[in-house]
Design a protein around this motif. Structure first.
Motif, PDB file in Angstrom:
ATOM      1  N   LEU A  26      39.416  51.549  41.326  1.00 48.16           N
ATOM      2  CA  LEU A  26      40.721  51.022  41.123  1.00 48.16           C
ATOM      3  C   LEU A  26      41.930  50.734  42.077  1.00 48.16           C
ATOM      4  O   LEU A  26      42.391  49.951  42.435  1.00 48.16           O
ATOM      5  N   ARG A  27      41.639  51.799  42.857  1.00 47.43           N
ATOM      6  CA  ARG A  27      42.511  51.888  44.166  1.00 47.43           C
ATOM      7  C   ARG A  27      41.938  50.755  45.283  1.00 47.43           C
ATOM      8  O   ARG A  27      43.012  50.364  45.923  1.00 47.43           O
ATOM      9  N   ASN A  28      40.829  50.561  45.260  1.00 44.61           N
ATOM     10  CA  ASN A  28      40.435  49.401  46.371  1.00 44.61           C
ATOM     11  C   ASN A  28      40.275  48.233  45.816  1.00 44.61           C
ATOM     12  O   ASN A  28      39.794  47.328  46.502  1.00 44.61           O
ATOM     13  N   GLY A  29      40.812  47.685  44.526  1.00 43.34           N
ATOM     14  CA  GLY A  29      40.992  46.468  44.117  1.00 43.34           C
ATOM     15  C   GLY A  29      39.676  45.790  43.685  1.00 43.34           C
ATOM     16  O   GLY A  29      39.545  44.564  43.806  1.00 43.34           O
ATOM     17  N   GLN A  30      38.624  46.587  43.121  1.00 45.96           N
ATOM     18  CA  GLN A  30      37.693  46.027  42.484  1.00 45.96           C
ATOM     19  C   GLN A  30      37.756  45.114  41.244  1.00 45.96           C
ATOM     20  O   GLN A  30      37.061  44.254  40.759  1.00 45.96           O
ATOM     21  N   TYR A  31      39.025  45.479  40.406  1.00 44.96           N
ATOM     22  CA  TYR A  31      39.351  44.901  39.242  1.00 44.96           C
ATOM     23  C   TYR A  31      40.403  43.957  39.275  1.00 44.96           C
ATOM     24  O   TYR A  31      41.205  43.720  38.411  1.00 44.96           O
ATOM     25  N   ASP A  32      40.763  43.270  40.495  1.00 44.54           N
ATOM     26  CA  ASP A  32      41.985  42.705  40.809  1.00 44.54           C
ATOM     27  C   ASP A  32      41.875  41.278  40.105  1.00 44.54           C
ATOM     28  O   ASP A  32      42.850  40.718  39.710  1.00 44.54           O
ATOM     29  N   ASP A  33      40.715  40.418  40.181  1.00 43.78           N
ATOM     30  CA  ASP A  33      40.541  39.009  39.563  1.00 43.78           C
ATOM     31  C   ASP A  33      39.541  39.003  38.752  1.00 43.78           C
ATOM     32  O   ASP A  33      38.695  37.937  38.935  1.00 43.78           O
ATOM     33  N   PRO A  34      39.391  39.470  37.679  1.00 42.67           N
ATOM     34  CA  PRO A  34      38.324  39.305  36.704  1.00 42.67           C
ATOM     35  C   PRO A  34      38.388  37.812  36.098  1.00 42.67           C
ATOM     36  O   PRO A  34      37.135  37.365  35.865  1.00 42.67           O
ATOM     37  N   ALA A  35      39.531  37.357  35.993  1.00 42.94           N
ATOM     38  CA  ALA A  35      39.510  36.120  35.423  1.00 42.94           C
ATOM     39  C   ALA A  35      38.873  34.691  36.338  1.00 42.94           C
ATOM     40  O   ALA A  35      38.079  33.923  35.934  1.00 42.94           O
ATOM     41  N   GLY A  36      39.201  35.076  37.514  1.00 48.31           N
ATOM     42  CA  GLY A  36      38.675  34.228  38.717  1.00 48.31           C
ATOM     43  C   GLY A  36      37.362  34.301  38.834  1.00 48.31           C
ATOM     44  O   GLY A  36      36.647  33.190  39.227  1.00 48.31           O
ATOM     45  N   ASP A  37      36.742  35.689  38.627  1.00 52.30           N
ATOM     46  CA  ASP A  37      35.442  35.472  38.977  1.00 52.30           C
ATOM     47  C   ASP A  37      34.366  34.987  37.712  1.00 52.30           C
ATOM     48  O   ASP A  37      33.507  34.297  37.806  1.00 52.30           O
ATOM     49  N   ALA A  38      35.136  34.898  36.532  1.00 53.68           N
ATOM     50  CA  ALA A  38      34.290  34.517  35.505  1.00 53.68           C
ATOM     51  C   ALA A  38      34.471  32.954  35.436  1.00 53.68           C
ATOM     52  O   ALA A  38      33.622  32.219  35.259  1.00 53.68           O
ATOM     53  N   ARG A  40      34.602  31.293  38.281  1.00 50.07           N
ATOM     54  CA  ARG A  40      33.900  31.085  39.383  1.00 50.07           C
ATOM     55  C   ARG A  40      32.445  30.519  39.105  1.00 50.07           C
ATOM     56  O   ARG A  40      31.932  29.727  39.849  1.00 50.07           O
ATOM     57  N   ILE A  41      32.050  31.003  38.165  1.00 50.37           N
ATOM     58  CA  ILE A  41      30.632  30.959  37.608  1.00 50.37           C
ATOM     59  C   ILE A  41      30.365  29.432  37.251  1.00 50.37           C
ATOM     60  O   ILE A  41      29.540  28.803  37.417  1.00 50.37           O
ATOM     61  N   ASP A  48      28.648  26.529  47.463  1.00 46.92           N
ATOM     62  CA  ASP A  48      28.279  27.993  47.029  1.00 46.92           C
ATOM     63  C   ASP A  48      26.850  28.108  46.934  1.00 46.92           C
ATOM     64  O   ASP A  48      26.039  29.093  46.707  1.00 46.92           O
ATOM     65  N   ARG A  49      26.147  27.112  47.011  1.00 53.10           N
ATOM     66  CA  ARG A  49      24.850  26.968  46.754  1.00 53.10           C
ATOM     67  C   ARG A  49      23.807  27.611  48.098  1.00 53.10           C
ATOM     68  O   ARG A  49      24.335  27.115  49.234  1.00 53.10           O
TER      69      ARG A  49
END
Length: 52
Positions: A26-38, A40-41, A48-49
């Motif tokens: 949490l402190r290192n920002g692992q969950y900062d942008d879950p909507a963006g990662d989803a 991006r798929i 990206d290829r």
């Protein structure tokens, strides 16, 4: 009964390590942008290829 003297502190230690790892993530920002990662798929970006 002697095994409980080993397993109880061991399980508490494992639990504390799991909480510490979660807190660190949490402190290192692992969950900062879950909507963006989803999203991006779903983007079909040729950059990206991997190269053939």
């Amino acid at each position: 009964m002697n095994i409980l003297m080993f397993l109880a502190p061991f399980s508490l230690g494992l639990g504390l390590m799991a909480v510490a790892a979660f807190w660190w993530s949490l402190r290192n920002g692992q969950y900062d942008d879950p909507a963006g990662d989803a999203a991006r798929i779903l983007v079909d970006d040729p950059e990206d290829r991997p190269a053939p």
